[in-house]
Design a protein around this motif. Structure first.
Motif, PDB file in Angstrom:
ATOM      1  N   ASN A 265       0.814  -1.212   0.000  1.00  0.00           N
ATOM      2  CA  ASN A 265       0.000   0.000   0.000  1.00  0.00           C
ATOM      3  C   ASN A 265       0.851   1.267   0.000  1.00  0.00           C
ATOM      4  O   ASN A 265       1.851   1.362   0.712  1.00  0.00           O
ATOM      5  CB  ASN A 265      -0.898   0.017   1.247  1.00  0.00           C
ATOM      6  N   GLY A 266       0.446   2.233  -0.823  1.00  0.00           N
ATOM      7  CA  GLY A 266       1.069   3.550  -0.842  1.00  0.00           C
ATOM      8  C   GLY A 266       0.062   4.617  -0.453  1.00  0.00           C
ATOM      9  O   GLY A 266      -1.150   4.433  -0.622  1.00  0.00           O
ATOM     10  N   THR A 267       0.554   5.753   0.053  1.00  0.00           N
ATOM     11  CA  THR A 267      -0.320   6.846   0.476  1.00  0.00           C
ATOM     12  C   THR A 267       0.059   8.132  -0.264  1.00  0.00           C
ATOM     13  O   THR A 267       0.625   9.056   0.337  1.00  0.00           O
ATOM     14  CB  THR A 267      -0.228   7.063   1.996  1.00  0.00           C
TER      15      THR A 267
ATOM     16  N   SER B 295       2.047  11.121   6.255  1.00  0.00           N
ATOM     17  CA  SER B 295       3.008  10.059   5.936  1.00  0.00           C
ATOM     18  C   SER B 295       2.811   9.631   4.487  1.00  0.00           C
ATOM     19  O   SER B 295       1.913   8.844   4.183  1.00  0.00           O
ATOM     20  CB  SER B 295       2.830   8.865   6.879  1.00  0.00           C
TER      21      SER B 295
ATOM     22  N   THR C 212       4.259   7.519   1.963  1.00  0.00           N
ATOM     23  CA  THR C 212       5.212   6.439   1.749  1.00  0.00           C
ATOM     24  C   THR C 212       4.504   5.257   1.087  1.00  0.00           C
ATOM     25  O   THR C 212       3.292   5.258   0.904  1.00  0.00           O
ATOM     26  CB  THR C 212       5.826   5.956   3.085  1.00  0.00           C
ATOM     27  N   ALA C 213       5.277   4.237   0.769  1.00  0.00           N
ATOM     28  CA  ALA C 213       4.750   2.959   0.284  1.00  0.00           C
ATOM     29  C   ALA C 213       5.333   1.869   1.166  1.00  0.00           C
ATOM     30  O   ALA C 213       6.498   1.929   1.559  1.00  0.00           O
ATOM     31  CB  ALA C 213       5.127   2.732  -1.173  1.00  0.00           C
ATOM     32  N   SER C 214       4.504   0.877   1.479  1.00  0.00           N
ATOM     33  CA  SER C 214       4.944  -0.131   2.443  1.00  0.00           C
ATOM     34  C   SER C 214       4.285  -1.473   2.166  1.00  0.00           C
ATOM     35  O   SER C 214       3.147  -1.547   1.698  1.00  0.00           O
ATOM     36  CB  SER C 214       4.600   0.326   3.866  1.00  0.00           C
TER      37      SER C 214
ATOM     38  N   ASN D 213      -3.064  -1.842   6.926  1.00  0.00           N
ATOM     39  CA  ASN D 213      -1.798  -1.354   6.379  1.00  0.00           C
ATOM     40  C   ASN D 213      -1.122  -0.452   7.404  1.00  0.00           C
ATOM     41  O   ASN D 213      -1.792   0.254   8.158  1.00  0.00           O
ATOM     42  CB  ASN D 213      -2.013  -0.536   5.103  1.00  0.00           C
TER      43      ASN D 213
ATOM     44  N   ASN E 205       2.028   2.432   7.251  1.00  0.00           N
ATOM     45  CA  ASN E 205       2.990   3.196   6.454  1.00  0.00           C
ATOM     46  C   ASN E 205       3.845   4.052   7.379  1.00  0.00           C
ATOM     47  O   ASN E 205       3.310   4.871   8.132  1.00  0.00           O
ATOM     48  CB  ASN E 205       2.265   4.086   5.439  1.00  0.00           C
TER      49      ASN E 205
ATOM     50  N   GLU F 149       7.156   6.696   7.843  1.00  0.00           N
ATOM     51  CA  GLU F 149       8.008   7.672   7.168  1.00  0.00           C
ATOM     52  C   GLU F 149       9.026   8.236   8.155  1.00  0.00           C
ATOM     53  O   GLU F 149       8.650   8.749   9.220  1.00  0.00           O
ATOM     54  CB  GLU F 149       7.180   8.815   6.587  1.00  0.00           C
TER      55      GLU F 149
ATOM     56  N   ASN G 110      -5.103   6.068  -0.898  1.00  0.00           N
ATOM     57  CA  ASN G 110      -4.316   4.837  -0.927  1.00  0.00           C
ATOM     58  C   ASN G 110      -4.341   4.245  -2.327  1.00  0.00           C
ATOM     59  O   ASN G 110      -5.343   4.348  -3.043  1.00  0.00           O
ATOM     60  CB  ASN G 110      -4.895   3.794   0.038  1.00  0.00           C
TER      61      ASN G 110
END
Length: 203
Positions: free
Chosen positions: A38-40, A46, A48-50, A75, A77, A79, A194
């Motif tokens: 998942n990315g935001t 925050s 980021t992608a995680s 999820n 995330n 940072e 997301n």
């Protein structure tokens, strides 16, 4: 006579639909689960992608290609923000690095349409529900946190593959976008975007 013909046509249509459903015995229900990346994008707290995520979903095909169901996922995330100086009230200042952590737990209902009923089944899906989120900012000596609820909506496009005969076991790949209305005044966050992909198994 017209009534008899109409009744015969309706009966034939019913039998055809029933036979069509019977051809998918064992595939009227589905259960999927696995790993979620998942990315935001555009998130002010925050961005980021995680890969710290997972999902589970299940449903029932009320029609040969149309299903309703439920879902849940999570999820996290994180940072990292390198050391900088923060201006505090009354002329004070703080120099520190920090880590921002955004946790989300959406769940709700789904509506799925599969384009084919073969072993390889592309589908599209709409999800609506609630999203619980919590934010934690970790300093070296303290933690600031906030949490809230919001409305969640997500379109998804995916593919399930059932390679074995007489078995519902298979594999799933999907991409998605979602938006949640969660907002935090403490961390200047207004909504959460997301996007990501899912890899899992299907039953």
């Amino acid at each position: 006579m017209k009534t008899r013909y109409i009744m015969m046509i309706l009966a034939a249509a019913f039998l055809f639909a029933a036979a069509d459903m019977d051809a998918q015995v064992g595939k009227r229900y589905y259960i999927n689960g696995g790993w979620q990346f998942n990315g935001t994008p555009g998130n002010t707290y925050s961005e980021t992608a995680s890969g710290w995520g997972a999902y589970a979903e299940s449903g029932c095909y009320l029609l040969p290609k149309l299903a309703v169901g439920v879902f849940a996922s999570f999820n996290t995330n994180n940072e990292y923000v390198s050391r900088k100086v923060y201006q505090l009230p009354e002329g004070a200042a703080l120099s520190t690095d920090l880590t921002r952590s955004l946790f989300q737990l959406p769940f709700g209902a789904t509506l799925r349409y599969r384009f084919t009923r073969s072993k390889l089944q592309p589908y599209m899906e709409a999800k609506v529900g609630a999203n619980y989120s919590s934010e934690h900012t970790y300093f070296s000596t303290m933690v600031l946190s906030d949490s809230q609820w919001g409305f969640y909506a997500s379109p998804e496009f995916g593919l399930t593959w059932h390679p074995f005969d007489r078995s519902n076991f298979g594999f799933q790949f999907a991409v998605y976008y979602s938006y949640a209305t969660n907002s935090s005044k403490s961390f200047n966050m207004n909504g959460i975007n997301n996007c990501g992909f899912k890899l899992g198994v299907s039953f």
